[in-house]
Design a protein around this motif. Structure first.
Motif, PDB file in Angstrom:
ATOM      1  N   HIS A 121     -10.048  -2.418   3.331  1.00 21.67           N
ATOM      2  CA  HIS A 121      -9.199  -3.311   2.527  1.00 21.67           C
ATOM      3  C   HIS A 121      -9.989  -4.448   1.905  1.00 21.67           C
ATOM      4  O   HIS A 121     -10.902  -4.998   2.538  1.00 21.67           O
TER       5      HIS A 121
ATOM      6  N   ARG B 144      -8.680   4.146   0.277  1.00 17.49           N
ATOM      7  CA  ARG B 144      -8.520   5.323   1.126  1.00 17.49           C
ATOM      8  C   ARG B 144      -9.680   6.274   0.824  1.00 17.49           C
ATOM      9  O   ARG B 144      -9.788   6.786  -0.293  1.00 17.49           O
TER      10      ARG B 144
ATOM     11  N   TYR C 135      -2.827   1.020  -3.323  1.00 18.22           N
ATOM     12  CA  TYR C 135      -3.981   1.666  -2.687  1.00 18.22           C
ATOM     13  C   TYR C 135      -4.797   2.379  -3.756  1.00 18.22           C
ATOM     14  O   TYR C 135      -4.291   2.695  -4.832  1.00 18.22           O
TER      15      TYR C 135
ATOM     16  N   PHE D  47       0.819  -1.226   0.000  1.00 15.81           N
ATOM     17  CA  PHE D  47       0.000   0.000   0.000  1.00 15.81           C
ATOM     18  C   PHE D  47       0.848   1.269   0.000  1.00 15.81           C
ATOM     19  O   PHE D  47       0.550   2.252   0.659  1.00 15.81           O
TER      20      PHE D  47
ATOM     21  N   GLU E  35      -5.928  -1.504  -0.770  1.00  7.74           N
ATOM     22  CA  GLU E  35      -6.359  -0.556   0.262  1.00  7.74           C
ATOM     23  C   GLU E  35      -7.214   0.540  -0.365  1.00  7.74           C
ATOM     24  O   GLU E  35      -6.796   1.173  -1.327  1.00  7.74           O
TER      25      GLU E  35
ATOM     26  N   LYS F 223      -9.588   3.877   6.112  1.00  9.34           N
ATOM     27  CA  LYS F 223      -9.006   2.936   5.163  1.00  9.34           C
ATOM     28  C   LYS F 223      -9.748   1.615   5.280  1.00  9.34           C
ATOM     29  O   LYS F 223      -9.960   1.108   6.380  1.00  9.34           O
TER      30      LYS F 223
END
Ligand SMILES: [Cu+2]
Length: 739
Positions: A495, A542, A414, A87, A540, A493
């Motif tokens: 996942h 965000r 990410y 990430f 990930e 965050k």
């Protein structure tokens, strides 16, 4: 032989020994990939057992300089990561391929293969040969070329790795995690990992990110694929074949455009694929195009009505190499791309409310094809040698499983999202690895996802899950994640987490490519309980801002019901058994494969692949039921049947065993260990030779593939068709045989 990894704390001497063994093994792999020796030679020399296990090698091996080296359960070194942490790089969106006018192609596309002669490189045998590798003559002419003339063209070249200077993500940088698309993008899996050598990775146009075609119904495509790979078969960095055949995975096209495994083409040739992008049933159903749900979006927001059954509307495809015996290597090396198909129903515009458009998340700036909140994800596990170059091992006849997880060919990236709904079109583009995907919040708590499509077909109704089913190779799952749910804040965050563990604890230390060994729990995956490096978090999200414009997308309770087949009689049932110990019954050495796997048809012997042999020939215009049986519990097989979607009628004898997310239309059918299922499909609109095979491409390449053909009894096309045998100097034809 199954890929073996040493534990990270193995001694330096052990790692050196393992690296030496890997290099020796790689020499054999290289010879095999060049075609200087065959797998049969290795078996004859005692280097490989008939079950596919590589024997310990010593002085016997003509390719190994260090006679003392041993390959076997000593282990392969783990892929180096060069200190890279997860990430730490943004995930690039797909690279949208440029649309061209068909008239801009030079030479102009033709219904029959263009057999204009050119000089052939001496390394390919010299002399002269045709510029187009498509087999010649009427049998391989594009079916329906006059009815569906190309309206848009794509022109791409398969070639070695290079920097991308023309990246088009189709969205602004703000919607692409801040990536500056104008900057040159070298071909590497992370900015801190080595740039790939030209012949380590072969992709469309030689670049990353992977490519996306934005297609729409009613807009036939001419896809001109140039082969720009090295003429020298030895220039492949140890794996990958310079001949290719492009399969538009489950396109409903004529066989000449299906990427038939034996219709491959050579360096310096091209192949014109004609993808009409039509609704199945167009030749008999809604033929005067009066149903507004059978439609395609125009640029002005109106609909173009088309023939066919709207219940057959497809949305998420991919296309990839299908070279006989070399598919795994070539797809792994980069011959994999995606195609979104837009329709009146699934338009890529979330705001239009005209009673047809379903309105899944996408954005609304354009009438169709908005990618703002509609994101392609290509999942694939990879492995690298000690120099950080892409590595592959063709001896993994059970399955090749890598130890480095990538999304869109980026190592554990990410992706920045707004607090709103997104659609993700997830493709399992691995060689042999299954994924089981969960969504976790920052505390490790499972979050809801809506599965809206399976194999790119919108389901009758969305299914709410916190973990998706195990996803077989080549399956596509479209999901919607709502990042605006209560409790999710800007700055959070989340996942995507893989729960499918391929690490075989009973034969440690090794990763097993035959099947998933077990599904770990989300807590186990997050806690590092698995020794499989690809289990755990791999992407990930965000949450970086509230939506700039309101989210107008919908997730309706009703999407696309299945086509009603109840009035169509079942003309025949067939049974296919997928298993080990396939045999070769002789025949044409140019068209037969070999390997431990095979398929038995209607009670017959378990046969190795031979693309010159027809194993089933359903009649044009009929419907059949096919029973797909896994011959053992020690492995799983995701079975792909080309041509038209089927419906699963039963799993292990009962429809009750078919989960909600498998009750739509499918083109890949997971047998599961020891499992069996029954499907039904129709054979209509187009003709020619198609395939059925395991999409664990190591199984496919090692002989778990068969050819079937739509039998029109001579009308509207010939059957059986002659088998193409391509050479750089032109395609010859052999008589087909029947099982
Ligand atoms: Cu298989």
């Amino acid at each position: 032989m199954t890929r073996i990894y040493l534990p990270g704390n193995a001694s330096k001497a052990r790692l050196r020994e393992a690296e030496r063994a890997r290099r020796n093994r790689a020499e054999i792999v290289r010879e095999l990939s060049w075609g200087r020796v065959s797998r049969r030679d290795l078996i004859r020399w005692g280097l490989v057992t008939s079950a596919g296990v590589l024997a310990p090698i010593g002085g016997l091996n003509p390719f190994v300089s260090e006679a003392a080296a041993a390959v076997g359960p000593t282990g392969l070194p783990p892929s180096p990561l060069f200190g890279v942490r997860a990430f730490t790089q943004p995930m690039p969106r797909f690279d949208v391929l440029q649309r061209k006018a068909p008239s801009s192609l030079n030479p102009r596309p033709t219904a029959m293969s263009n057999q204009t002669q050119q000089v052939v490189d001496p390394l390919l045998g010299g002399g002269t040969g045709p510029i187009e590798g498509r087999p010649p003559g009427a049998v391989w002419a594009h079916q329906g070329f006059d009815r569906y003339p190309p309206a848009v063209a794509y022109e791409v070249t398969q070639r070695g790795a290079r920097s991308n200077t023309t990246y088009n993500p189709g969205v602004s940088s703000a919607l692409n995690s801040g990536i500056n698309a104008g900057a040159e993008m070298p071909l590497r899996f992370h900015p801190a990992m080595p740039i790939q050598d030209e012949n380590s990775v072969w992709t469309f146009n030689g670049t990353i990110p992977p490519k996306l075609v934005q297609a729409r119904y009613g807009e036939p495509i001419l896809f001109r694929h140039h082969n720009g790979l090295p003429v020298d078969v030895t220039q492949n960095a140890g794996f990958g074949r310079h001949t290719i055949s492009t399969h538009e995975h489950n396109g409903h096209h004529g066989a000449e455009n299906d990427g038939f495994t034996g219709a491959f083409f050579f360096p310096n040739q091209y192949y014109d694929y004609h993808w009409p992008v039509v609704l199945a049933g167009w030749s008999t159903f809604n033929t005067n195009a009066v149903d507004p749900k059978a439609s395609s979006p125009n640029d002005d927001g109106s609909l173009k009505l088309i023939a066919g059954d709207w219940h057959e509307t497809m949305s998420t495809h991919w296309f990839h190499d299908h070279m006989f015996s070399f598919t795994a290597q070539n797809v792994y090396k980069g011959n994999a791309a995606m195609m979104n198909i837009y329709s009146g129903l699934d338009r890529g515009n979330e705001s239009i409310r005209d009673g047809v458009n379903i309105g899944l998340p996408s954005g609304n700036a354009k009438a169709w094809g908005n990618l703002d909140y509609d994101v392609n994800l290509m999942l694939a596990d990879k492995a690298f040698d000690q120099d950080g170059q892409l590595a592959f091992d063709i001896f993994e006849f059970d399955g090749f499983v890598g130890d480095v997880m990538t999304v869109n060919l980026a190592y554990k990236p990410y992706f920045e999202v707004e607090r709103r709904r997104y659609r993700f079109r997830i493709l399992n583009a691995s060689v042999s690895r299954f994924f089981k995907i969960a969504l976790a919040d920052a505390s490790g708590v499972a979050q809801q996802m809506y599965q809206v499509a399976n194999d790119g077909n919108l389901l009758p109704s969305p299914v709410i899950l916190t973990a998706l089913d195990e996803m077989g190779i080549a399956e596509r799952y479209d999901i919607i994640i709502d990042f605006s749910r209560p409790g999710i804040r800007v700055g959070d965050k989340l996942h995507l987490v893989n729960l499918a563990d391929h690490f075989d604890v009973e034969e440690r230390p090794r990763l097993n490519g035959k099947k998933v060994i077990r599904d770990v729990t989300l807590a186990e995956a997050l806690g590092g309980a698995s020794q499989d490096p690809c289990v755990g978090r791999f992407l990930e999200f965000r949450v970086v801002r509230d939506p700039v414009t309101p989210d107008t997308s919908r997730i309706p309770l009703q999407m696309i019901p299945n086509p009603n087949l109840s009035l169509i009689p079942v003309s025949r049932e067939r049974t296919f058994v997928f298993g080990r110990d396939g045999i070769n019954v002789g025949g044409d050495p140019l068209t037969q494969g070999e390997g431990p796997w095979g398929i038995g048809t209607d009670g017959g012997a378990m046969l190795n692949a031979d693309y010159g042999r027809i194993s089933a020939a359903p009649q044009y215009g009929t419907r059949e039921i096919w029973h797909l049986v896994n011959d053992g519990a020690g492995w799983d097989h995701p079975i792909h049947i080309h041509f038209e979607e089927g419906q699963i009628l039963s799993r292990n004898g009962s429809f009750a065993n078919v989960p909600a997310w498998e009750r739509g239309r499918k083109d890949v059918y997971r047998l599961r260990p020891g499992g069996r299922l029954s499907i039904t499909m129709q054979f209509r609109d187009w003709g020619g030779m198609f395939m059925e095979h395991c999409h664990n491409t190591m199984h496919e390449d090692n002989a778990m593939l068969l050819r079937w053909e739509i039998n029109g009894s001579g009308q509207p096309f010939l059957a059986p068709l002659p088998t193409p045998v391509p050479t750089p100097q032109g395609v010859t034809f052999h008589d087909p045989r029947f099982t």
